[in-house]
Design a protein around this motif. Sequence first.
Motif, short mmCIF file in Angstrom:
data_model
loop_
_atom_site.label_atom_id
_atom_site.label_comp_id
_atom_site.label_asym_id
_atom_site.label_seq_id
_atom_site.Cartn_x
_atom_site.Cartn_y
_atom_site.Cartn_z
N THR A 70 0.84 -1.20 0.00
CA THR A 70 0.00 0.00 0.00
C THR A 70 0.88 1.25 0.00
O THR A 70 2.08 1.20 0.29
N ASP A 71 0.25 2.40 -0.30
CA ASP A 71 1.00 3.65 -0.35
C ASP A 71 1.52 4.06 1.02
O ASP A 71 2.60 4.64 1.13
N GLU A 72 0.78 3.76 2.08
CA GLU A 72 1.23 4.11 3.43
C GLU A 72 2.50 3.34 3.80
O GLU A 72 3.45 3.89 4.36
N THR B 247 -0.37 12.22 -3.00
CA THR B 247 -1.36 12.29 -1.93
C THR B 247 -1.79 13.74 -1.66
O THR B 247 -2.93 13.98 -1.29
#
Length: 154
Positions: free
Chosen positions: A40-42, A113
């Motif tokens: 995931t991006d996180e 983001t």
Amino acid sequence: MDLNWYIARGILPLGRLIGHRPSAQEKDICRRLARGEPVTDEVLGVVLLAAAWAWCGMVMTAIGFAATAMFLDDVVGRPLFTALVTVGTAVLGLSLGLFAICCLRDWLLDHATEKGPGTRSGRIAARFVRPRAYDFWLAAAASVWPTLWSAGVI
């Protein structure tokens, strides 16, 4: 296998030269990225900065290695000196390239983001933020000319 993340997993402790203490989670994420597993991006945001600090630590190590090799010029002889400086410069160039790529991808992740997926720049940033398997080879290709120049070939 993505060589950038495979090597970054091993050199994460070099980030301590900058002041970053790597966690076991970061090593696991580097292992997953090296195998090509999606993240995931996180999670990617955490590991991109850790890899950038690891490559920055590798830059510092390569500078120390090259400086030591230059002080040994009279001791080791010309052929060995040339080989040591060539290896040091190749590692330095590769590390600088991968440090720049990791910092760029981290900036792209922040930009994607921040701007959101609806804007044009947000879509471009979201498209290029994912690590690519050719990052290592791109950095290696960029370090060829400086390496040959330092060896006196060019």
